[in-house]
Design an enzyme around this catalytic site. Sequence first.
Site, PDB file in Angstrom:
ATOM      1  N   ASP A 223       0.835  -1.195   0.000  1.00  0.00           N
ATOM      2  CA  ASP A 223       0.000   0.000   0.000  1.00  0.00           C
ATOM      3  C   ASP A 223       0.876   1.255   0.000  1.00  0.00           C
ATOM      4  O   ASP A 223       1.881   1.330   0.717  1.00  0.00           O
ATOM      5  CB  ASP A 223      -0.893  -0.021   1.244  1.00  0.00           C
ATOM      6  CG  ASP A 223      -1.870   1.125   1.297  1.00  0.00           C
ATOM      7  OD1 ASP A 223      -2.694   1.235   0.384  1.00  0.00           O
ATOM      8  OD2 ASP A 223      -1.793   1.922   2.258  1.00  0.00           O
ATOM      9  N   GLU A 282       1.648  -0.665  -5.144  1.00  0.00           N
ATOM     10  CA  GLU A 282       0.619   0.338  -5.418  1.00  0.00           C
ATOM     11  C   GLU A 282       1.369   1.667  -5.512  1.00  0.00           C
ATOM     12  O   GLU A 282       1.528   2.385  -4.523  1.00  0.00           O
ATOM     13  CB  GLU A 282      -0.430   0.412  -4.310  1.00  0.00           C
ATOM     14  CG  GLU A 282      -1.554   1.366  -4.672  1.00  0.00           C
ATOM     15  CD  GLU A 282      -2.174   2.091  -3.481  1.00  0.00           C
ATOM     16  OE1 GLU A 282      -3.302   2.594  -3.611  1.00  0.00           O
ATOM     17  OE2 GLU A 282      -1.523   2.180  -2.417  1.00  0.00           O
TER      18      GLU A 282
END
Length: 537
Positions: A223, A282
């Site tokens: 993330d 990401e």
Amino acid sequence: MTKHLAAPTTGAAAASDRPGWWRDAVIYQVYPRSFADGNGDGMGDLPGIRRRLPYLAELGVDAVWLSPFYASPQADAGYDVSDYRAIDAMFGELGDAEALIRDAHGLGLRVIVDLVPNHSSDQHEWFQRALREGPGSPLRARYHFRPGRGERGEEPPNDWESIFGGPAWTRAKNPDGTPGEWYLHLFAPEQPDFNWDHPAVRDEFRSVLRFWLDLGVDGFRIDVAHGMVKAPGLPDMGHGEQLKLLGNQVLPFFDQDGVHEIYRSWRLILDEYGGDRIGVAEAWTPSADRTALYLRPDELHQAFNFHYLNTGWDAVALRAVIDESLDSLRPVGAATTWVLSNHDVVRHRTRLGGGLPRARAATLLMLALPGSAYVYQGEELGLPEVTDLPDEVRQDPSFAKSDGQDGLRDGCRVPIPWTRGGTSHGFGEGGSWLPQPEGWGELSVEAQTGDPDSTLELYRTALRLRREHPDLGAGDAVRWLDAPEGVVAFRRGAFVCAANTTGRPAPFPAPPGRVLLTSGPYDGGDLPADTTVWWSA
């Protein structure tokens, strides 16, 4: 009319055992709270996911990516982690995670878990101790604590803004209750950013990686992979209007070159474990070339292609972003990773306009491209974005920020329907944490299974063909074909794909060979509006 044939195979591709499996893998994203509820409390959980794994194997995906299930106060749907080695009680316990991984592997499915290294929860032990001990605490150096500006420190240390809206700084209280230092949070105030210049932070996450690798996970989706390192001195942005969405320009808190040293150290750990364990970034970056830096041979294996996701349903723009994506990754030897939807964006059926026919056409175009692809739960059912949720049920923290994002992430997180009827269309016995729309049952797995014209059977057939056709899957190039305005057409060996992005039929002569699959009705003449067709010589 040429129809696709619903002939899925049971079990995910055994080829997932091959080296470099990620290069052409189709990976299914499970958003745990919205996939399946195993205990009837209205919230999805790990036992619920475990019971539905056979569905994913039959769908034909190669791996499952699980969004966060760690211990968390849930200020941002689990992306505020208080303990990286524990399962939140709402999702189950550690034994449930071990059983899920074991069962998935038994079905030929790999398991990728989310890792949230940019920030922790404000309830994390480190942060709570830093607050208790006050200024000068060694724990404060593991985050970004700074004195404020102004006569009494009443102004934030710099002009950065949170992605969720408002200042990226919150003022902490001293142990005696007086106003104290400020701490940085690029997202919600409950998500303080780690200071990745501190060796304890780097040591901790290397340990966390090993913990989950030892439990058998096959990789990590990272993330905010572009956000851990901040520019030295935390300089002001220097202008009043800050970008509200990630990427698209150089920012002092995103895509700093220092992140690559972190990933090189992580790659050494991943390579210690057998079975091709992977890291997936990401990474919202200003360009495809910047994304490629995360995928150098000694760094990560995949990065989401957000440049593709953000491209509209336009032939010229699609061809350009496909070329740019393939050209940028070829020098580093990485496979391109395509994606249309996820838990943070409006579902592509709604986002692209044109309804379900356009969404189906976009799906077949994506699955025909060389490389890997990600499927977000429910897109195989053709689910639209739920845009009429009452304000009082929304839980996205950005919704409350008038100057932040649109607050529509809840609309793609509504629990998916499994059956036509029931209190939550088969999601669970206790309802669902977000209300499901009227008519959700007719989009359910039960309603679509066996219907050769359904979106679910389209996905099943497309994934089977991807595995079986020798010219689909991995690769790094397409050969563009002459096509009328508004049509994207390319060849890959004996395989041909053509997508009509216009609202009218387009003259595109069928190539020699047979039709493999169509996203909608097609009689062999003009290519219908918002339709993609696959051929094989």
